[in-house]
Design a protein around this motif. Structure first.
Motif, PDB file in Angstrom:
ATOM      1  N   GLU A   1      49.211 -65.798 -35.976  1.00  0.00           N
ATOM      2  CA  GLU A   1      50.389 -64.923 -35.915  1.00  0.00           C
ATOM      3  C   GLU A   1      49.969 -63.483 -35.685  1.00  0.00           C
TER       4      GLU A   1
ATOM      5  N   SER B   1      63.601 -59.212 -29.608  1.00  0.00           N
ATOM      6  CA  SER B   1      62.767 -60.382 -29.888  1.00  0.00           C
ATOM      7  C   SER B   1      61.835 -60.709 -28.735  1.00  0.00           C
TER       8      SER B   1
ATOM      9  N   TYR C   1      62.382 -74.423 -33.192  1.00  0.00           N
ATOM     10  CA  TYR C   1      63.391 -73.557 -33.806  1.00  0.00           C
ATOM     11  C   TYR C   1      64.562 -73.382 -32.842  1.00  0.00           C
TER      12      TYR C   1
ATOM     13  N   LYS D   1      59.684 -69.861 -33.345  1.00  0.00           N
ATOM     14  CA  LYS D   1      60.423 -68.866 -34.118  1.00  0.00           C
ATOM     15  C   LYS D   1      59.691 -67.531 -34.135  1.00  0.00           C
TER      16      LYS D   1
ATOM     17  N   LEU E   1      60.129 -64.005 -36.051  1.00  0.00           N
ATOM     18  CA  LEU E   1      60.840 -63.345 -37.138  1.00  0.00           C
ATOM     19  C   LEU E   1      60.897 -61.851 -36.870  1.00  0.00           C
TER      20      LEU E   1
ATOM     21  N   GLY F   1      65.581 -64.839 -37.580  1.00  0.00           N
ATOM     22  CA  GLY F   1      64.764 -65.525 -36.597  1.00  0.00           C
ATOM     23  C   GLY F   1      65.408 -65.569 -35.223  1.00  0.00           C
ATOM     24  N   ARG F   2      64.600 -65.445 -34.205  1.00  0.00           N
ATOM     25  CA  ARG F   2      65.027 -65.567 -32.809  1.00  0.00           C
ATOM     26  C   ARG F   2      63.977 -66.383 -32.051  1.00  0.00           C
ATOM     27  N   THR F   3      64.261 -66.690 -30.816  1.00  0.00           N
ATOM     28  CA  THR F   3      63.276 -67.253 -29.906  1.00  0.00           C
ATOM     29  C   THR F   3      63.286 -66.420 -28.630  1.00  0.00           C
TER      30      THR F   3
END
Length: 388
Positions: free
Chosen positions: A120, A102, A151, A162, A164, A367-369
């Motif tokens: 994005e 991520s 998020y 977030k 993805l 989802g991650r950060t």
């Protein structure tokens, strides 16, 4: 310049619930053995505290990501993941890390390897460890990486933007097969444990799933629980046996050195209510589809890895696996799997199809950060470059 040392550009970047040292491939030696020595020196391994390097004395912070522009038409960057052992002079490149993944998209944009688009940016990442393509959807308003957002992911304080991750092409990542043995469940003989049931699935990374009863556990223990610590040797025996079964090692006893990070082992059980080991919050059985306790680099994972999330989620959708057996029907109906890990929950959108050739992963997104923490130089002894 500092006499006797060479400066190596680096970035410390959090990816999901892990933290890694991000390096450009061009800044590392091409020779594999010399590259390993340099990486070990950067982290301060082997040393239990990694006191003489950037490692955090924890498997989740002893990770390296090596990035380069990709020559492939279907990818923007190449990404090689390495699990840096703390106690042994080992850098394991056997598998991928979903959490560190991520951070690859943001890093690539920040470094100018990928041109950001408005709103994005989709970064196509070729993971060299697994020879698979994954996609990171990075928020980039004003054509810059956005790190701040609302998020939240359990295992990381605060919130972030977030990111993805699409792992739908991660089937058969290391073994080449979604079900490496061809069976949803295998009965395998493990030294000192006798015959046990295990499910081996390969998506994102290969994973070996067992029930808690194998080790006389409840399934909701935390990483520091004495019962878990006392079970680590047995878990490594199970992992080595699974590695040999799918052809990753010729001798189960050598898995610790030859393949320390894959396959991972995870204990899975039906939904239960338990307490987070980090903040004593309650994880309610009604909010999860099954409980998972994965192990990474001979320790229980404090949360769950990204590729582990992919693998466990996919296993939940394969009829007959041990994960499928303990997973709630709701997950199979909604195609969203909610897992309860040691300090919270994680969810993944996942789907699996079946034809005459077997099962196939058709969707795996979660989802991650991420956060860029530091950029600069790490100093490596010049003498290492003169050795082979």
């Amino acid at each position: 310049m500092i006499s006797g040392f060479r400066k190596v550009p680096c970035v410390i970047q959090r990816g999901g619930t892990s933290k890694g040292i991000f390096l450009l491939e061009r800044d590392l030696p091409a020779d594999p053995e010399l590259r390993k020595k340099i990486i070990l020196a950067i982290f301060g391994s082997p040393d239990r505290r990694q006191i003489d390097g950037l490692g955090g004395a924890d498997p989740l912070t002893s990770k390296v990501a090596i990035i380069a522009p990709s020559k492939r038409r279907d990818a923007d960057v190449d990404y090689t993941f390495g699990a840096v052992d703390i106690n042994e002079p080992i850098v394991d490149f056997s598998g991928n890390c979903g959490n560190i993944s991520s951070g690859v998209g943001p890093f690539a944009i920040d470094q100018g390897l990928v041109q950001a688009r408005d709103q994005e940016t989709v970064v196509r990442i070729f993971n060299t460890n697994t020879q698979k393509i994954l996609k990171a959807y990075v928020p980039t308003p004003n054509k810059q990486t956005q790190y701040l957002g609302d998020y939240a992911i359990d295992g990381v304080p605060g919130t972030g933007a977030k990111i993805l991750l699409d792992y739908s092409a991660a089937e058969g990542s290391v073994t080449g097969k979604f079900l490496p043995t061809g069976n949803p469940v295998d009965v395998v003989s493990v030294p000192s444990l006798g015959e046990i049931e295990m499910s081996i699935v390969d998506a994102g990374n290969p994973g070996c799933f067992i029930g808690p009863e194998v080790l006389k556990l409840s399934g909701v223990e935390g990483p520091l629980d004495q019962k878990i610590i006392d079970s680590l040797d047995a878990i490594e025996l199970i992992r080595g046996t699974a590695a040999k079964l799918v052809g990753l090692v010729s001798d189960a006893a050598k898995a610790r050195v030859e393949k320390p990070s894959v396959p991972f082992v995870a204990i899975v059980s039906e939904p239960k209510t338990y307490t987070s080991f980090t903040d004593n919050s309650t994880i309610d059985a009604a909010e999860i589809d099954f409980v998972v306790r994965p192990f990474y680099m001979q320790e229980m994972h404090k949360t769950i890895g990204g590729t582990m999330t992919v693998c466990a989620g996919a296993a939940a959708m394969i009829e007959g696996t041990l994960v499928n057996q303990v997973c709630s029907p709701r997950a199979r109906q909604t195609k969203t799997v909610r897992m309860g890990h040691a300090c919270g929950t994680v969810s993944i959108e996942v789907d699996v199809s079946k034809d005459t050739q077997g099962f196939h992963l058709t969707k795996a997104a979660f989802g991650r950060t991420s956060r860029r923490i530091m950029e600069g130089f790490v100093y490596v002894p010049e003498s290492l470059y003169a050795t082979r």
